[in-house]
Write an enzyme that holds these catalytic residues in place. Structure first.
Site, PDB file in Angstrom:
ATOM      1  N   ARG A 165     -24.579 -72.673  37.924  1.00  0.00           N
ATOM      2  CA  ARG A 165     -25.949 -72.200  37.694  1.00  0.00           C
ATOM      3  C   ARG A 165     -26.353 -72.433  36.240  1.00  0.00           C
ATOM      4  O   ARG A 165     -25.528 -72.314  35.335  1.00  0.00           O
ATOM      5  CB  ARG A 165     -26.040 -70.678  37.955  1.00  0.00           C
ATOM      6  N   ASN A 167     -14.269 -64.847  39.047  1.00  0.00           N
ATOM      7  CA  ASN A 167     -15.637 -64.969  38.542  1.00  0.00           C
ATOM      8  C   ASN A 167     -15.611 -65.679  37.186  1.00  0.00           C
ATOM      9  O   ASN A 167     -16.583 -66.293  36.776  1.00  0.00           O
ATOM     10  CB  ASN A 167     -16.315 -63.590  38.413  1.00  0.00           C
ATOM     11  N   ALA A 168     -14.473 -65.595  36.498  1.00  0.00           N
ATOM     12  CA  ALA A 168     -14.352 -66.212  35.183  1.00  0.00           C
ATOM     13  C   ALA A 168     -14.144 -67.716  35.306  1.00  0.00           C
ATOM     14  O   ALA A 168     -13.595 -68.192  36.293  1.00  0.00           O
ATOM     15  CB  ALA A 168     -13.170 -65.605  34.428  1.00  0.00           C
ATOM     16  N   LYS A 174     -10.990 -71.844  24.378  1.00  0.00           N
ATOM     17  CA  LYS A 174     -10.664 -72.700  23.224  1.00  0.00           C
ATOM     18  C   LYS A 174      -9.860 -71.925  22.171  1.00  0.00           C
ATOM     19  O   LYS A 174      -8.876 -72.436  21.641  1.00  0.00           O
ATOM     20  CB  LYS A 174     -11.968 -73.215  22.607  1.00  0.00           C
ATOM     21  N   HIS A 226     -12.768 -70.573  32.505  1.00  0.00           N
ATOM     22  CA  HIS A 226     -12.386 -70.898  31.127  1.00  0.00           C
ATOM     23  C   HIS A 226     -12.187 -72.405  30.993  1.00  0.00           C
ATOM     24  O   HIS A 226     -11.379 -72.989  31.706  1.00  0.00           O
ATOM     25  CB  HIS A 226     -11.110 -70.153  30.723  1.00  0.00           C
ATOM     26  N   ARG A 239      -9.426 -46.011  46.083  1.00  0.00           N
ATOM     27  CA  ARG A 239      -8.015 -45.827  46.459  1.00  0.00           C
ATOM     28  C   ARG A 239      -7.701 -46.323  47.858  1.00  0.00           C
ATOM     29  O   ARG A 239      -6.890 -45.747  48.564  1.00  0.00           O
ATOM     30  CB  ARG A 239      -7.593 -44.357  46.269  1.00  0.00           C
ATOM     31  N   ASP A 264     -22.790 -76.716  16.321  1.00  0.00           N
ATOM     32  CA  ASP A 264     -23.296 -78.093  16.447  1.00  0.00           C
ATOM     33  C   ASP A 264     -24.558 -78.175  17.301  1.00  0.00           C
ATOM     34  O   ASP A 264     -25.417 -79.028  17.076  1.00  0.00           O
ATOM     35  CB  ASP A 264     -22.208 -79.016  17.022  1.00  0.00           C
ATOM     36  N   ARG A 294     -27.531 -71.519  32.678  1.00  0.00           N
ATOM     37  CA  ARG A 294     -27.440 -70.261  31.926  1.00  0.00           C
ATOM     38  C   ARG A 294     -28.743 -70.034  31.174  1.00  0.00           C
ATOM     39  O   ARG A 294     -29.261 -70.965  30.541  1.00  0.00           O
ATOM     40  CB  ARG A 294     -26.294 -70.325  30.917  1.00  0.00           C
ATOM     41  N   GLY A 316     -20.004 -63.579  28.024  1.00  0.00           N
ATOM     42  CA  GLY A 316     -19.070 -64.554  28.568  1.00  0.00           C
ATOM     43  C   GLY A 316     -19.456 -65.947  28.111  1.00  0.00           C
ATOM     44  O   GLY A 316     -20.492 -66.139  27.441  1.00  0.00           O
ATOM     45  N   ASP A 317     -18.593 -66.912  28.412  1.00  0.00           N
ATOM     46  CA  ASP A 317     -18.895 -68.321  28.119  1.00  0.00           C
ATOM     47  C   ASP A 317     -19.074 -68.619  26.634  1.00  0.00           C
ATOM     48  O   ASP A 317     -19.813 -69.512  26.255  1.00  0.00           O
ATOM     49  CB  ASP A 317     -20.156 -68.783  28.889  1.00  0.00           C
TER      50      ASP A 317
HETATM   51  P1  IMP Z   1     -19.607 -60.601  39.027  1.00  0.00           P
HETATM   52  O1  IMP Z   1     -18.627 -60.475  37.907  1.00  0.00           O
HETATM   53  O2  IMP Z   1     -19.357 -61.811  39.893  1.00  0.00           O
HETATM   54  O3  IMP Z   1     -19.736 -59.342  39.814  1.00  0.00           O
HETATM   55  O4  IMP Z   1     -21.051 -60.867  38.378  1.00  0.00           O
HETATM   56  C1  IMP Z   1     -21.713 -59.887  37.587  1.00  0.00           C
HETATM   57  C2  IMP Z   1     -22.470 -60.537  36.424  1.00  0.00           C
HETATM   58  O5  IMP Z   1     -21.526 -61.088  35.511  1.00  0.00           O
HETATM   59  C3  IMP Z   1     -23.361 -61.721  36.844  1.00  0.00           C
HETATM   60  O6  IMP Z   1     -24.475 -61.731  35.969  1.00  0.00           O
HETATM   61  C4  IMP Z   1     -22.471 -62.929  36.591  1.00  0.00           C
HETATM   62  O7  IMP Z   1     -23.200 -64.112  36.394  1.00  0.00           O
HETATM   63  C5  IMP Z   1     -21.750 -62.477  35.338  1.00  0.00           C
HETATM   64  N1  IMP Z   1     -20.440 -63.103  35.156  1.00  0.00           N
HETATM   65  C6  IMP Z   1     -19.289 -62.818  35.810  1.00  0.00           C
HETATM   66  N2  IMP Z   1     -18.278 -63.549  35.336  1.00  0.00           N
HETATM   67  C7  IMP Z   1     -18.778 -64.312  34.353  1.00  0.00           C
HETATM   68  C8  IMP Z   1     -18.194 -65.250  33.447  1.00  0.00           C
HETATM   69  O8  IMP Z   1     -16.995 -65.529  33.440  1.00  0.00           O
HETATM   70  N3  IMP Z   1     -19.044 -65.825  32.540  1.00  0.00           N
HETATM   71  C9  IMP Z   1     -20.367 -65.512  32.498  1.00  0.00           C
HETATM   72  N4  IMP Z   1     -20.952 -64.632  33.315  1.00  0.00           N
HETATM   73  C10 IMP Z   1     -20.155 -64.020  34.222  1.00  0.00           C
HETATM   74 MG    MG Z   2     -16.939 -69.011  31.422  1.00  0.00          MG
END
Ligand code: IMP
Ligand code: MG
Length: 330
Positions: free
Chosen positions: A250, A40-41, A18, A43, A138, A280, A252, A12-13
């Site tokens: 947090r 959780n995402a 972009k 962008h 379910r 860069d 990374r 991720g990230d």
């Molecule tokens: P969860 O998706 O919140 O259950 O988290 C599970 C793992 O995925 C953890 O290590 C999170 O930090 C990571 N995680 C979840 N979503 C993202 C994201 O969008 N970017 C980066 N790490 C993510």
């Molecule tokens: Mg992200």
């Protein structure tokens, strides 16, 4: 129907926002669909000089493109509505454009509470895991069961297959290293972050045209397992790259790009075009390294940007590589 897919090849990230924004700018799509994950995402998108962080809403809204939260997603409704408000306030029109697949699942307050103190995996504590668990047990709540959502709910079959010539951009969340099946279990998220995950949202494999794989010039991971490399250089990487979570803030953990993981992700996702972001940052540190995933944990140190790029080109001869060193464009 044609579909292009944007997929993250690391944790991720990597800058999917972009790339998605860049592809939408060409104006060729009728739909943009988010195919996995929940809020959780995070962008990060630069649009006309302004910076936006979205969690649920697909980037199609920035260009007036119909934007659907797919059936592979889980949705926090409070976050959904406040994000629409945030975008509208920022001048991005969402009215009538944003839709939710009827079979997407809802993240409830109980799901959130359940994760409030989670530490073992280091989740984002957004109730993702519990929502997917209830889906597969379910006993989940689908978007189509919520009376207040009738204006938003669509059926993806009608959405994509009744449309005369749908041209769909599929926007993924998280990444290959966090995929429920291919990631480093249990340090994973609960959804399908691969190209296959995009297809689960009603898109036939015959429609797929391009798969844009997105990686970073180095790797980052947020979560409980130890990942950060040994040595000061990795702390510098974190600082120079501003590697702090868009969702949770947090820090990374940072390490060199693992070429074996990258190659695996490219093959399994059927990547046709590869973008390497944040070159860069390595340039600022003048540090050009990779890792190889063998039992000795070998690191490869190159002495210049050119030799680093050449190494990558030799390692991945089948692909067209795009290197990016700008947060706003490729
Ligand atoms: P969860 O998706 O919140 O259950 O988290 C599970 C793992 O995925 C953890 O290590 C999170 O930090 C990571 N995680 C979840 N979503 C993202 C994201 O969008 N970017 C980066 N790490 C993510
Ligand atoms: Mg992200």
């Amino acid at each position: 129907m044609i579909a292009d897919i944007v997929v993250d090849l690391q944790y991720g990230d990597c800058g999917k926002g972009k790339i998605t924004h860049h592809l939408l700018r060409q104006g060729a799509y009728t739909h943009c669909v988010r195919y996995n994950g929940g809020c959780n995402a995070g962008h990060t998108i630069y649009h006309e000089g302004k910076r936006f962080i979205t969690h649920h809403i697909p980037a199609g809204v920035f260009f007036g493109v119909r934007s659907v939260i797919g059936g592979g997603c889980v949705v926090n409704l409070e976050q959904f509505f406040s994000e629409i408000e945030m975008l509208e306030t920022g001048g991005i029109k969402c009215d009538g454009l944003v839709k939710i697949a009827r079979n997407a699942h809802i993240i409830t307050d109980r799901h959130m509470e359940e994760e409030a103190a989670e530490e073992e995996i280091g989740t984002t504590r957004r109730g993702n895991g519990p929502a997917y668990r209830d889906k597969y047990a379910r006993r989940g709540l689908r978007a189509e069961m919520i009376p207040g959502l009738t204006d938003y709910v669509v059926d993806l079959y009608e959405e994509f297959h009744h449309y005369p010539a749908a041209r769909i951009l599929c926007e993924g969340a998280q990444g290959f290293g966090l995929d429920i099946d291919w990631g480093d279990y249990p340090y994973v998220t609960s959804s399908h972050c691969t190209t296959a995950g995009a297809l689960l949202n009603g898109i036939p494999h015959t429609a797929v045209r391009k798969v844009w794989g997105v990686a970073k010039a180095y790797e980052t991971y947020v979560g409980s397992k130890k990942f950060h490399g040994e040595g000061e250089i990795f702390d510098k990487l974190q600082k120079v790259g501003q590697e702090y979570g868009a969702t949770t803030g947090r820090p990374r953990q940072c390490n060199w790009t693992n070429l074996s993981l990258l190659n695996r992700a490219i093959q399994i996702n059927g990547v046709t075009d590869l973008v390497i972001n944040k070159v860069d940052v390595l340039r600022e540190l003048d540090a050009w390294s990779f890792r190889l995933d063998n039992k000795d944990g070998i690191s490869i140190h190159l002495h210049s940007e050119d030799t680093w790029k050449e190494y990558l080109e030799l390692y991945l001869p089948q692909l067209e590589l795009h290197f990016s060193d700008n947060p706003e464009r490729i």
